[in-house]
Design a protein around this motif. Structure first.
Motif, PDB file in Angstrom:
ATOM      1  N   ALA A 115      96.193  42.210  38.174  1.00 29.94           N
ATOM      2  CA  ALA A 115      96.314  42.723  39.542  1.00 29.94           C
ATOM      3  C   ALA A 115      96.874  44.137  39.564  1.00 29.94           C
ATOM      4  CB  ALA A 115      97.207  41.804  40.376  1.00 29.94           C
ATOM      5  N   LYS A 116      97.588  44.528  38.511  1.00 29.45           N
ATOM      6  CA  LYS A 116      98.144  45.880  38.372  1.00 29.45           C
ATOM      7  C   LYS A 116      97.377  46.674  37.324  1.00 29.45           C
ATOM      8  CE  LYS A 116     101.647  45.324  41.215  1.00 29.45           C
ATOM      9  NZ  LYS A 116     101.798  46.137  42.443  1.00 29.45           N
ATOM     10  N   ASN A 161     104.289  35.343  30.890  1.00 32.16           N
ATOM     11  CA  ASN A 161     102.840  35.409  31.047  1.00 32.16           C
ATOM     12  C   ASN A 161     102.295  36.831  31.083  1.00 32.16           C
ATOM     13  OD1 ASN A 161     102.457  32.591  31.128  1.00 32.16           O
ATOM     14  ND2 ASN A 161     103.041  32.543  33.294  1.00 32.16           N
ATOM     15  N   VAL A 162     103.136  37.844  30.950  1.00 32.82           N
ATOM     16  CA  VAL A 162     102.635  39.225  30.997  1.00 32.82           C
ATOM     17  C   VAL A 162     101.841  39.564  29.740  1.00 32.82           C
ATOM     18  CG1 VAL A 162     104.405  40.061  32.588  1.00 32.82           C
ATOM     19  CG2 VAL A 162     104.806  40.165  30.104  1.00 32.82           C
ATOM     20  N   LEU A 163     102.059  38.799  28.671  1.00 32.39           N
ATOM     21  CA  LEU A 163     101.310  38.998  27.430  1.00 32.39           C
ATOM     22  C   LEU A 163     100.891  37.630  26.916  1.00 32.39           C
ATOM     23  CD1 LEU A 163     100.374  41.113  25.284  1.00 32.39           C
ATOM     24  CD2 LEU A 163     102.408  40.456  23.984  1.00 32.39           C
ATOM     25  N   LEU A 164      99.587  37.376  26.933  1.00 31.51           N
ATOM     26  CA  LEU A 164      99.070  36.102  26.441  1.00 31.51           C
ATOM     27  C   LEU A 164      98.855  36.199  24.929  1.00 31.51           C
ATOM     28  CD1 LEU A 164      96.395  35.356  29.196  1.00 31.51           C
ATOM     29  CD2 LEU A 164      98.813  34.683  29.143  1.00 31.51           C
ATOM     30  N   GLY A 205      91.208  40.988  32.944  1.00 32.09           N
ATOM     31  CA  GLY A 205      90.601  41.593  34.122  1.00 32.09           C
ATOM     32  C   GLY A 205      89.656  42.726  33.773  1.00 32.09           C
ATOM     33  N   ASP A 206      89.539  43.693  34.680  1.00 29.99           N
ATOM     34  CA  ASP A 206      88.517  44.728  34.541  1.00 29.99           C
ATOM     35  C   ASP A 206      89.035  46.030  33.936  1.00 29.99           C
ATOM     36  OD1 ASP A 206      90.037  45.722  36.603  1.00 29.99           O
ATOM     37  OD2 ASP A 206      88.437  45.694  38.096  1.00 29.99           O
ATOM     38  N   SER A 207      90.296  46.054  33.474  1.00 28.22           N
ATOM     39  CA  SER A 207      90.855  47.257  32.859  1.00 28.22           C
ATOM     40  C   SER A 207      91.625  46.894  31.602  1.00 28.22           C
ATOM     41  CB  SER A 207      91.793  47.988  33.825  1.00 28.22           C
ATOM     42  OG  SER A 207      91.078  48.575  34.895  1.00 28.22           O
TER      43      SER A 207
END
Length: 253
Positions: free
Chosen positions: A23-24, A4-7, A58-60
């Motif tokens: 989250a990171k 799941n680290v890369l969708l 996310g935001d980044s």
């Protein structure tokens, strides 16, 4: 490896790849390096894919290399970064990037290999290599100056300053600045406009566009790897990393 680290999502002839460690701030650890390598190699070989869009959850967009993943590790095996970076640099079809929020280090230099970069209004980029006692990577020591000129590239590398979205647009690092909430839709629309054409033609066009740069990119990879080998673990690099984990300013001699 965490799948799941890369969708990955197929949208017609466009493949959407999403860095997925929000989250990171999508910092890239070993599983994500491996996932990126495999995804770009697979997309290059799949003729149902005419264009790839790379973005971050996310935001980044990405905080770059996950420094925590290096803590306390020692290995003589090649780091998966090297093969992942080459898979992106060698990708022979159009690559579109949609980046908002922070893009730091490798999370910024990967963008230099995109054919079109669209930035959100919150986009902020930093090339922190000097501050970390390191050298650039992703062949960015060549790619950035090829895109924006030697003096402007030198200023960004030497100062390690933050660059906001308007400045990135002024420099030509990004093609357009879009409101964050419209960014991904805009990038996908532009990718779909590209993907309507024959894959064979798109490959040939990219080959023609890149042929003038291939040898310089290869030389930059070699020089950067040699410089990184000299600098990684040096007193300045260790001080920078120690300061990072201790949340203080580094003290260089």
């Amino acid at each position: 490896m965490n799948d799941n680290v890369l969708l990955q999502e197929q949208l017609g002839r466009v493949r959407l790849l999403t860095l997925n460690r929000p989250a990171k701030k999508n910092a890239i650890n070993d599983p994500l390096w491996i996932a990126l390598r495999e995804a770009f190699q697979a997309a290059a070989q799949d003729d149902s894919v005419a264009c790839v869009v790379l973005t971050g959850a996310g935001d980044s967009f990405s905080a770059g290399v996950d420094l925590a993943s290096f803590a306390g590790t020692e290995s003589d095996a090649p780091h998966p970064f090297e093969s992942a970076a080459r898979a992106v640099a060698d990708f022979d079809k159009p690559l579109v990037a949609a980046a908002r929020g922070a893009a730091i280090g490798g999370g910024a230099t990967v963008l230099f290999h995109a054919d079109m970069v669209y930035a959100g209004e919150t986009f902020r980029m930093r090339l922190p290599f000097a501050a970390l006692g390191l050298v650039p990577e992703w062949a960015s020591s060549y790619m950035l100056q090829a895109n924006i000129g030697a003096q402007r590239a030198a200023e960004l590398f030497y100062t390690a300053e933050w660059i906001d979205a308007p400045r990135a647009l002024e420099l030509g690092i990004v093609a357009q600045v879009i409101p964050d909430e419209q960014l991904l839709a805009h990038a996908l629309q532009r990718a779909a406009a590209v993907a309507q054409w024959p894959v064979s033609a798109l490959r040939e066009i990219k080959s023609c566009l890149r042929m003038h740069h291939t040898a310089a990119i290869d030389a930059a990879f070699v020089a950067e790897q040699a410089g990184m080998a000299r600098q990684a673990g040096s007193p300045d690099n260790l001080e920078a990393l120690t300061a990072f984990f201790e949340k203080r300013a580094p003290r260089f001699d």
